[in-house]
Design an enzyme around this catalytic site. Structure first.
Site, PDB file in Angstrom:
ATOM      1  N   GLU A  54      -5.968   5.570   6.067  1.00 27.46           N
ATOM      2  CA  GLU A  54      -5.162   4.223   6.184  1.00 27.46           C
ATOM      3  C   GLU A  54      -4.167   4.066   6.617  1.00 27.46           C
ATOM      4  O   GLU A  54      -3.699   3.363   7.206  1.00 27.46           O
ATOM      5  CB  GLU A  54      -5.469   3.962   5.072  1.00 27.46           C
ATOM      6  CG  GLU A  54      -6.373   3.409   4.349  1.00 27.46           C
ATOM      7  CD  GLU A  54      -7.121   4.799   3.091  1.00 27.46           C
ATOM      8  OE1 GLU A  54      -6.607   5.812   3.773  1.00 27.46           O
ATOM      9  OE2 GLU A  54      -8.617   4.225   2.906  1.00 27.46           O
ATOM     10  N   PHE A 116     -10.117   3.295 -12.254  1.00 30.64           N
ATOM     11  CA  PHE A 116     -10.841   4.171 -11.094  1.00 30.64           C
ATOM     12  C   PHE A 116      -9.696   3.101  -9.928  1.00 30.64           C
ATOM     13  O   PHE A 116     -10.065   2.673  -9.562  1.00 30.64           O
ATOM     14  CB  PHE A 116     -12.029   3.741 -11.159  1.00 30.64           C
ATOM     15  CG  PHE A 116     -12.441   4.698 -10.030  1.00 30.64           C
ATOM     16  CD1 PHE A 116     -12.516   5.913 -10.055  1.00 30.64           C
ATOM     17  CD2 PHE A 116     -12.993   4.450  -9.260  1.00 30.64           C
ATOM     18  CE1 PHE A 116     -12.576   7.448  -8.718  1.00 30.64           C
ATOM     19  CE2 PHE A 116     -13.853   5.010  -7.815  1.00 30.64           C
ATOM     20  CZ  PHE A 116     -13.415   6.985  -7.417  1.00 30.64           C
ATOM     21  N   GLN A 117      -9.256   4.457  -9.280  1.00 29.51           N
ATOM     22  CA  GLN A 117      -8.638   3.874  -7.702  1.00 29.51           C
ATOM     23  C   GLN A 117      -8.171   2.389  -7.987  1.00 29.51           C
ATOM     24  O   GLN A 117      -7.603   1.230  -7.730  1.00 29.51           O
ATOM     25  CB  GLN A 117      -9.213   3.502  -6.825  1.00 29.51           C
ATOM     26  CG  GLN A 117     -10.458   4.669  -6.209  1.00 29.51           C
ATOM     27  CD  GLN A 117     -11.363   4.770  -5.121  1.00 29.51           C
ATOM     28  OE1 GLN A 117     -11.550   3.529  -4.754  1.00 29.51           O
ATOM     29  NE2 GLN A 117     -11.265   5.362  -4.149  1.00 29.51           N
ATOM     30  N   LYS A 166     -10.042  -7.618  -7.259  1.00 24.91           N
ATOM     31  CA  LYS A 166     -11.798  -7.913  -6.270  1.00 24.91           C
ATOM     32  C   LYS A 166     -12.445  -8.777  -6.975  1.00 24.91           C
ATOM     33  O   LYS A 166     -13.565  -9.353  -6.635  1.00 24.91           O
ATOM     34  CB  LYS A 166     -12.065  -6.477  -7.303  1.00 24.91           C
ATOM     35  CG  LYS A 166     -13.634  -5.901  -6.695  1.00 24.91           C
ATOM     36  CD  LYS A 166     -14.366  -4.796  -6.527  1.00 24.91           C
ATOM     37  CE  LYS A 166     -15.764  -4.995  -5.866  1.00 24.91           C
ATOM     38  NZ  LYS A 166     -16.626  -3.769  -6.551  1.00 24.91           N
ATOM     39  N   MET A 484      11.186  19.995  17.975  1.00 26.92           N
ATOM     40  CA  MET A 484      12.624  19.616  17.374  1.00 26.92           C
ATOM     41  C   MET A 484      13.526  20.280  16.039  1.00 26.92           C
ATOM     42  O   MET A 484      14.644  20.856  16.569  1.00 26.92           O
ATOM     43  CB  MET A 484      12.640  18.616  17.117  1.00 26.92           C
ATOM     44  CG  MET A 484      13.931  17.206  16.953  1.00 26.92           C
ATOM     45  SD  MET A 484      14.991  17.359  18.594  1.00 26.92           S
ATOM     46  CE  MET A 484      14.576  15.851  19.386  1.00 26.92           C
TER      47      MET A 484
END
Lengths: 586, 186
Positions: A54, A116-117, A166, A484
């Protein structure tokens, strides 16, 4: 029969995206966004690009947005999908990139139950978005999406997140079209302040040692702003320097261009900033990479600052004139005023100033010596630039030494052709960003100038590149160090190289092979020329593993805590001792 | 302020009272407070309640401290927030009234009870609750006055304090009506 404006929430969201001009959406599916993916499946106009993480979806959308000037669009699921997107959103906020990020959420009745999630996405993303929404009422859904696009693209652009439970995606709704409405008290009216512009024009025309310093705001204001800035430079015959974000707004081939300024900017740009009597900042924000030590920043100058964000003015540096507004509008008015002013009297002669500047230019602060068989990273970039100059080339980078070398040695003659993570400094930005750029410009040459450590941070996107057959060229300056970090450890921490060496790098040619794409290993200077030619002429994606000088440092440099006029040109310079205060700075 | 040295204006910090009109929607207060904590500004007092039920607008009265440069930053940053419609700097604008309400519980016996009532009377505090060993006083006024009253009560016995924080409004006949009329009624 169903009215064609009756649909479920998910379909309404996709329709609203379409109405707002979205053609491409970068995303990754999951449980909480299945209705949206179902709506996408049925949609004919919007193309979905499946990324592999993502964070990469957001960077790809950033690359798309920055190379086109359009709003980028991201779709990810709830919980881990949303939290993975956070780095990308912060990156977009810092670099003012217009994005819409749609996140799935657990159904409204489960919010707050540790489902969940489930994650508190609006809570987590509040400080890293320009604005965010949690949609709890489906009747407000269409307006929210429309409003989100206006917010993302107006004023100082930025990412806007919409969290979509949802059940909202599955509820019935009547689609409403976008109405241009102002439901807000008009803030920041951005009326052009003509009185101040007129005084500023006088100050600029009468300046003996002017400098123009342009930033990302010029790019964000559209290509016309870049043209106007160039016109202003020519009109005043003033020297111009650009920030990392502003590269391309004035062509690198313009005779008045002094190169990038700041920590790894050119000697002439930084000395001109230090010694000028009038500084015009257009769309830059006096970032700490640019100013160096503040109490020694450009001590002799009157300062003028043009910015669309009022909070940028007087944030770091007190200025004499602040102009709030779009760079394009203000530059247009300013150019008109200067033309008027110049009719009244001749320009103050600035030939002495150019004499000084040419002296500084003669230091040739970007000089390096390519000796022996080992490739100097600077030479690799320089050659890459020379060989791609005549092609429409877009460059993305990761973060570190290679990024600075790309900024120093690659020339940008047009805006929107240079995508790099400036504010946040996100390693792993370049590869996914190049995905977005190549999607937007399928027939152009897109090169991710990368370091081997940064590349490893998002290399899963090779899979995306192969899936869509994107001919991205990945040009890895491989020195086996986090260059760096190593450089700062050398300069500030007695060469104690703590954890900055990568032990187990992959064989990049075999890695390319495993994805079915071309890999090139270039270990000697004699092979570089042919390898770059081969990379450019290859139709598909290429990974070029350029083995460069391992302990090369990035110079010139303003050491941390030092001022513009205290910059060092090489590690043998006497000023390399960094103060205790400096060591505490990032 | 940047990570580098401050601009060193040698200006002392002073207290400012800001008055904000914001959308009364979930997350607005979190945005305002998050801005202060995220950028390292101070909040000395904050009150918030809906003041327009047709437009769902709330007023936030906020007391902060800083140099004038910091205050300008705070105001500009607040205005960037989408649900913030109006940011007024009452301290800068002119005369204004600030007022606070406090509830003070005092547990005291004997002569201290008499003294407490006498002081309450002097401060025009109302007595809301009485038992044989305690009082609850209600007092409104400027924060200094409330500080003074609380100081006296604390010397008379065990106390428990609840204060609302400052609520503020400008003096004179000017109102925000014209500005707020631009906001559509939902």
């Amino acid at each position: 029969m169903k009215n064609n404006l009756e649909m479920n929430g998910a379909e309404a969201v996709i329709k609203a995206l379409e109405e707002n001009g979205v053609e491409i959406i970068f995303g990754y599916p999951g449980g909480a966004v299945l209705p949206l993916y179902d709506a996408l499946f049925k949609n004919k106009k919007i193309k979905h690009i499946l990324v592999r993480h993502e964070q990469a979806a957001v960077h790809a959308a950033e690359g798309y947005a920055r190379s086109t000037g359009k709003v980028g669009c991201v779709l990810v699921t709830s919980g881990p999908g949303a939290t993975n997107a956070i780095t990308g959103l912060t990156d977009a906020l810092m670099d003012s990139v217009p994005l819409i990020c749609l996140t799935g959420q657990v159904p409204t009745h489960l919010i707050g139950t540790d489902a969940f999630q489930e994650a508190d996405t609006t809570g987590i993303s509040r400080p890293c978005t320009k604005h965010n929404y949690l949609v709890k009422n489906v009747d407000l859904l269409c307006n929210i999406v429309h409003e989100a696009f206006s917010i993302a693209s107006s004023g100082r652009p930025g990412p806007v997140l919409i969290d979509l439970p949802k059940d909202i995606q599955l509820s019935n709704v009547t689609y409403t079209n976008k109405i241009i409405k102002t439901n807000k008290v008009k803030k920041n009216k951005n009326l052009i302040d003509l009185a101040t512009i007129s005084s500023v024009a006088k100050v600029l025309v009468n300046a003996k040692k002017p400098i123009i310093y342009g930033g990302g705001g010029v790019i964000n204001a559209g290509p016309e702003a870049s043209t106007l800035l160039t016109e202003l430079v020519d009109l005043l015959n003033a020297p111009v320097t650009l920030t990392l974000m502003g590269l391309g707004s004035v062509s690198n081939e313009n005779k008045n261009f002094l190169g990038m300024l700041g920590m790894h900017g050119t000697y002439e740009a930084n000395l001109a900033m230090h010694n000028c009597d009038v500084m015009l900042n257009v769309g830059a924000r006096f970032d700490d990479r640019v100013t160096g030590r503040l109490n020694a920043f450009s001590p002799f100058s009157k300062k003028i600052h043009i910015d669309i964000d009022k909070s940028s003015i007087n944030k770091i540096i007190s200025v004499d004139y602040g102009l709030v507004g779009d760079a394009k509008d203000i530059l247009y008015a300013l150019v008109q005023e200067i033309k008027k002013e110049k009719k009244k009297k001749n320009n103050t002669s600035i030939s002495d100033w150019w004499f000084d500047i040419n002296e500084w230019r003669n230091k040739k602060s970007l000089n390096f010596e390519q000796k022996g068989r080992i490739i100097k990273p600077q030479q690799a970039i320089k050659l890459l630039y020379e060989k791609t100059k005549k092609i429409d080339t877009y460059i993305t980078t990761e973060v570190g030494q290679h990024q600075m070398w790309a900024a120093q040695y690659f020339g940008f003659s047009k805006p929107n052709h240079w995508m790099t993570s400036g504010g946040l400094g996100t390693m792993g930005y370049g590869l996914p960003s190049s995905v977005g750029v190549q999607i937007a410009h399928p027939n152009s040459l897109v090169i991710d100038i990368s370091g081997e450590a940064s590349f490893l941070m998002n290399m899963q996107e090779l899979s995306t590149i192969v899936q869509y057959n994107l001919p991205v060229k990945i040009f890895i300056l491989n020195n086996q160090w986090m260059g760096m970090v190593r450089q700062w450890q050398e300069l500030n921490h007695g060469s104690r190289y703590s954890e900055s060496y990568t032990e187990s790098l992959p064989d990049f040619v075999l890695l390319a092979k495993s994805f079915g794409i071309k890999g090139l290993l270039v270990s000697e200077i004699s092979e570089l020329d042919n390898a770059i030619d081969e990379m450019i002429s290859t139709k598909g994606p290429v990974i070029a593993d350029i083995r460069v000088e391992k302990e090369e440092n990035c110079f010139p440099m303003i050491p941390s805590g030092a001022a513009h006029n205290e910059m060092i040109l090489s590690s043998s310079d006497s000023n390399t001792n960094v103060s205790q205060d400096g060591i505490a700075l990032v | 302020m940047s990570v580098y040295q401050s601009n060193n204006l040698n200006e002392k910090e002073s207290s400012r009272t800001l008055s904000l009109i914001v959308d009364n929607e979930p997350g607005t207060l979190a945005r305002v407070i998050g801005l202060f904590s995220g950028r390292g500004y101070n909040i000395e007092s904050l009150t918030v309640t809906e003041v327009d039920d047709r437009r769902h607008l709330s007023r936030i009265s906020l007391v902060t401290r800083g140099t004038s440069m910091t205050i300008e930053q705070i105001k500009s940053h607040l205005l960037r927030l989408v649900p913030v419609h109006l940011v007024r700097d009452l301290t800068l604008e002119g005369p204004f009234i600030e007022c606070e309400l406090a509830l003070i519980k005092l547990v005291a016996k004997g002569a201290n009870r008499v003294e407490a009532l006498r002081i309450a009377d002097t401060f025009r505090a109302k007595t809301l609750d009485v038992t044989l060993s305690s009082f609850v006083f209600e007092l409104t006024g400027r924060p200094h006055k409330i500080d003074a009253f609380i100081g006296l009560m604390q010397s008379l016995g065990d106390t428990e304090i609840s204060r609302t924080g400052v609520s503020a409004i400008s003096r004179g006949s000017e109102t925000e009506t014209k500005i707020l009329e631009q906001i559509k009624v939902n």
